[in-house]
Write a protein that holds these residues in place. Structure first.
Motif, PDB file in Angstrom:
ATOM      1  N   SER A 140       0.869  -1.177   0.000  1.00 57.10           N
ATOM      2  CA  SER A 140       0.000   0.000   0.000  1.00 57.10           C
ATOM      3  C   SER A 140       0.912   1.235   0.000  1.00 57.10           C
ATOM      4  O   SER A 140       1.892   1.271   0.751  1.00 57.10           O
ATOM      5  CB  SER A 140      -0.865  -0.016   1.266  1.00 57.10           C
ATOM      6  OG  SER A 140      -1.258   1.286   1.615  1.00 57.10           O
ATOM      7  N   ASN A 174       0.211   3.967   1.207  1.00 55.59           N
ATOM      8  CA  ASN A 174       0.124   4.579   2.544  1.00 55.59           C
ATOM      9  C   ASN A 174       1.187   3.982   3.480  1.00 55.59           C
ATOM     10  O   ASN A 174       1.775   4.689   4.301  1.00 55.59           O
ATOM     11  CB  ASN A 174      -1.269   4.386   3.143  1.00 55.59           C
ATOM     12  CG  ASN A 174      -2.227   5.521   2.759  1.00 55.59           C
ATOM     13  OD1 ASN A 174      -2.060   6.157   1.725  1.00 55.59           O
ATOM     14  ND2 ASN A 174      -3.223   5.775   3.591  1.00 55.59           N
ATOM     15  N   GLN A 224      -0.966  -2.155  -6.181  1.00 60.10           N
ATOM     16  CA  GLN A 224      -0.911  -2.402  -4.728  1.00 60.10           C
ATOM     17  C   GLN A 224      -1.451  -3.803  -4.472  1.00 60.10           C
ATOM     18  O   GLN A 224      -2.480  -4.193  -5.020  1.00 60.10           O
ATOM     19  CB  GLN A 224      -1.781  -1.401  -3.985  1.00 60.10           C
ATOM     20  CG  GLN A 224      -1.328   0.050  -4.114  1.00 60.10           C
ATOM     21  CD  GLN A 224      -2.185   0.984  -3.273  1.00 60.10           C
ATOM     22  OE1 GLN A 224      -1.687   1.651  -2.392  1.00 60.10           O
ATOM     23  NE2 GLN A 224      -3.471   1.046  -3.549  1.00 60.10           N
ATOM     24  N   ALA A 272      -2.056  -4.865  -1.303  1.00 54.73           N
ATOM     25  CA  ALA A 272      -2.939  -4.802  -0.129  1.00 54.73           C
ATOM     26  C   ALA A 272      -3.442  -3.374   0.038  1.00 54.73           C
ATOM     27  O   ALA A 272      -3.388  -2.807   1.132  1.00 54.73           O
ATOM     28  CB  ALA A 272      -2.195  -5.275   1.117  1.00 54.73           C
ATOM     29  N   ARG A 275      -5.831  -0.390   0.705  1.00 54.65           N
ATOM     30  CA  ARG A 275      -6.951  -0.398   1.646  1.00 54.65           C
ATOM     31  C   ARG A 275      -7.777   0.885   1.551  1.00 54.65           C
ATOM     32  O   ARG A 275      -7.282   1.939   1.146  1.00 54.65           O
ATOM     33  CB  ARG A 275      -6.479  -0.622   3.079  1.00 54.65           C
ATOM     34  CG  ARG A 275      -5.420   0.346   3.545  1.00 54.65           C
ATOM     35  CD  ARG A 275      -5.009   0.021   4.990  1.00 54.65           C
ATOM     36  NE  ARG A 275      -4.066   1.017   5.470  1.00 54.65           N
ATOM     37  CZ  ARG A 275      -2.753   0.940   5.288  1.00 54.65           C
ATOM     38  NH1 ARG A 275      -2.231  -0.079   4.639  1.00 54.65           N
ATOM     39  NH2 ARG A 275      -1.963   1.890   5.752  1.00 54.65           N
ATOM     40  N   PHE A 331      -8.964  -1.972  -1.156  1.00 52.04           N
ATOM     41  CA  PHE A 331      -9.069  -1.152  -2.367  1.00 52.04           C
ATOM     42  C   PHE A 331      -8.289  -1.887  -3.449  1.00 52.04           C
ATOM     43  O   PHE A 331      -7.062  -1.911  -3.454  1.00 52.04           O
ATOM     44  CB  PHE A 331      -8.500   0.256  -2.138  1.00 52.04           C
ATOM     45  CG  PHE A 331      -8.734   1.180  -3.311  1.00 52.04           C
ATOM     46  CD1 PHE A 331      -9.945   1.840  -3.466  1.00 52.04           C
ATOM     47  CD2 PHE A 331      -7.756   1.379  -4.267  1.00 52.04           C
ATOM     48  CE1 PHE A 331     -10.178   2.671  -4.560  1.00 52.04           C
ATOM     49  CE2 PHE A 331      -7.975   2.219  -5.359  1.00 52.04           C
ATOM     50  CZ  PHE A 331      -9.189   2.873  -5.502  1.00 52.04           C
ATOM     51  N   ILE A 378      -1.774   6.753  -5.070  1.00 50.45           N
ATOM     52  CA  ILE A 378      -0.787   7.737  -4.632  1.00 50.45           C
ATOM     53  C   ILE A 378      -1.020   8.120  -3.172  1.00 50.45           C
ATOM     54  O   ILE A 378      -2.165   8.236  -2.735  1.00 50.45           O
ATOM     55  CB  ILE A 378      -0.858   9.003  -5.541  1.00 50.45           C
ATOM     56  CG1 ILE A 378       0.120  10.077  -5.078  1.00 50.45           C
ATOM     57  CG2 ILE A 378      -2.251   9.593  -5.620  1.00 50.45           C
ATOM     58  CD1 ILE A 378       0.293  11.226  -6.074  1.00 50.45           C
ATOM     59  N   SER A 379       0.070   8.274  -2.440  1.00 54.55           N
ATOM     60  CA  SER A 379      -0.021   8.759  -1.057  1.00 54.55           C
ATOM     61  C   SER A 379       0.895   9.955  -0.895  1.00 54.55           C
ATOM     62  O   SER A 379       2.064   9.899  -1.278  1.00 54.55           O
ATOM     63  CB  SER A 379       0.399   7.670  -0.070  1.00 54.55           C
ATOM     64  OG  SER A 379      -0.484   6.581  -0.161  1.00 54.55           O
ATOM     65  N   ASN A 400     -15.430  11.037   1.541  1.00 57.11           N
ATOM     66  CA  ASN A 400     -14.161  10.772   0.832  1.00 57.11           C
ATOM     67  C   ASN A 400     -14.301  10.197  -0.561  1.00 57.11           C
ATOM     68  O   ASN A 400     -13.312   9.753  -1.123  1.00 57.11           O
ATOM     69  CB  ASN A 400     -13.323   9.784   1.652  1.00 57.11           C
ATOM     70  CG  ASN A 400     -13.983   8.416   1.673  1.00 57.11           C
ATOM     71  OD1 ASN A 400     -15.205   8.327   1.728  1.00 57.11           O
ATOM     72  ND2 ASN A 400     -13.212   7.375   1.597  1.00 57.11           N
ATOM     73  N   GLY A 452      -6.939   6.933  -4.348  1.00 54.56           N
ATOM     74  CA  GLY A 452      -7.018   5.879  -5.363  1.00 54.56           C
ATOM     75  C   GLY A 452      -8.037   6.280  -6.415  1.00 54.56           C
ATOM     76  O   GLY A 452      -9.225   6.431  -6.108  1.00 54.56           O
TER      77      GLY A 452
HETATM   78  C1  BTN Z   1     -11.949   4.261   0.069  1.00 58.41           C
HETATM   79  O1  BTN Z   1     -12.525   4.154  -1.023  1.00 58.41           O
HETATM   80  O2  BTN Z   1     -12.481   3.923   1.159  1.00 58.41           O
HETATM   81  C2  BTN Z   1     -10.567   4.836   0.116  1.00 58.41           C
HETATM   82  C3  BTN Z   1      -9.654   4.211  -0.895  1.00 58.41           C
HETATM   83  C4  BTN Z   1      -8.246   4.764  -0.826  1.00 58.41           C
HETATM   84  C5  BTN Z   1      -7.288   4.031  -1.757  1.00 58.41           C
HETATM   85  C6  BTN Z   1      -5.939   4.670  -1.805  1.00 58.41           C
HETATM   86  S1  BTN Z   1      -4.951   4.027  -3.113  1.00 58.41           S
HETATM   87  C7  BTN Z   1      -3.550   4.827  -2.475  1.00 58.41           C
HETATM   88  C8  BTN Z   1      -3.595   4.676  -0.981  1.00 58.41           C
HETATM   89  N1  BTN Z   1      -3.066   3.397  -0.568  1.00 58.41           N
HETATM   90  C9  BTN Z   1      -3.983   2.621   0.014  1.00 58.41           C
HETATM   91  O3  BTN Z   1      -3.750   1.475   0.466  1.00 58.41           O
HETATM   92  N2  BTN Z   1      -5.154   3.246   0.058  1.00 58.41           N
HETATM   93  C10 BTN Z   1      -5.081   4.558  -0.560  1.00 58.41           C
END
Ligand code: BTN
Length: 311
Positions: free
Chosen positions: A85, A87, A108, A110, A112, A119, A129-130, A171, A204
């Motif tokens: 991820s 994140n 990714q 895993a 999330r 996700f 992207i984070s 979100n 995402g």
């Molecule tokens: C949602 O829809 O609840 C939030 C999704 C967020 C996904 C992004 S992709 C980049 C970053 N890394 C992750 O694991 N999650 C966020």
């Protein structure tokens, strides 16, 4: 930036001759040509126009040079072919004391979302992207980070595809009534001063994805499917990062909140709250919490999930 990414960044700025690139990089024209061939192998489509030079005619892979060009600098950018991820990657950078960074991944394993959901992040078909930032704001303002990011991302998507983007509190971004993007914000607050230490903003975006699981039929989609436009992921990432640079000021003055309200697709609607009860959305407060009406009584709702009630 290394030689390869400097060339990519120059190409994103328009046609550029082999000699100009050679001068900028302090290498020979034949060395430039070798780099161009290597970039083509990686998926960059580059034409060599006589008397003009090299021209980027299409780019699929994510590149530091491309993202940096559109972001206008100011970010320490890294790109992974694969990670659990982004994140997680950004959290590791935060632990190492990095101030401001952006991590992107082609895939990714895993990824999330909020509330412990997965996700799904297939290779190359989305923007994962984070962004790690450290705005000097108090813990009380943390709730606004996701809302601010939703506005910034909606603007960046709209700029590229010309289609309106709505926000479903808190979100999710929607296009034509389908989810095209989710945001997961994680952070750390100093217990002694009540100030935010860092925040990681995970975004995402489904960019090209066509296939979704059956249960998401009619619910999830992608920017390209909904708009019919080809989206350059570097331009999208850069467009988001350029806007996130204004986070501290925006979170302090709250100037983005009117746009957050204007883009909302839930104000005035009846929703189901936490899968439990129905309420009507009366509005969005200055701290980005929802104002709900339940059984004739108004209440504030700051954390949790709402789903739109289908008639
Ligand atoms: C949602 O829809 O609840 C939030 C999704 C967020 C996904 C992004 S992709 C980049 C970053 N890394 C992750 O694991 N999650 C966020």
């Amino acid at each position: 930036m290394d030689v390869k990414n400097t060339i990519i960044s120059e190409l994103y700025g328009g046609a550029v001759s082999g000699q100009q690139l050679a001068d900028k990089l302090g290498i020979s024209r034949s060395a430039v040509w070798k780099y161009i061939k290597a970039l083509e192998k990686e998926g960059f489509r580059i034409s060599a126009v006589p008397n003009v030079g090299y021209k980027l005619i299409g780019a699929d892979p994510l590149s530091i040079g491309g993202v940096d060009k559109y972001a206008g600098g100011g970010w320490e950018i890294s790109i992974k072919k694969e990670t659990t991820s982004t994140n997680d990657e950004a959290k590791r950078l935060a632990a190492d004391g990095v101030k401001c960074a952006a991590v992107l991944a082609e895939r990714q394993t895993a990824g999330r979302g909020r509330l412990g959901r997965a996700f799904v992040s297939p290779y190359g078909s989305g923007l994962y992207i984070s962004a790690l930032i450290r705005p000097a704001i108090s813990a009380a303002d943390c709730g606004k980070v996701t809302a601010f990011t939703a506005v910034a991302t909606a603007q960046a998507v709209e700029e590229l595809c010309g289609m309106p983007v709505d926000i479903k509190w808190v979100n999710d971004l929607y296009m034509n009534g389908r989810k095209i993007c989710g945001i997961l914000t994680e952070g750390s607050v100093g217990m002694e001063n009540g100030e935010l230490d860092y925040v990681i903003i995970g975004i995402g975006v489904n960019v090209t994805r066509h296939a979704f699981p059956k249960e998401l039929d009619g619910i999830a989609s992608s920017v390209e499917v909904e708009s019919g436009k080809k989206i350059d992921r570097c331009a999208l990432a850069g467009g988001i990062l350029k806007r996130l640079k204004g986070a501290e000021e925006a979170l302090k003055d709250g100037a983005f909140i009117d746009e957050y309200r204007a883009r909302s697709c839930v104000i005035g609607k009846t929703v189901i709250v936490n899968g439990d009860y129905e309420a009507k959305v009366k509005g969005i407060a200055d701290d980005c919490s929802l104002r709900l009406e339940r059984d004739g009584k108004e209440m504030s709702f700051a954390a949790g999930e709402i789903t739109l009630k289908l008639k």
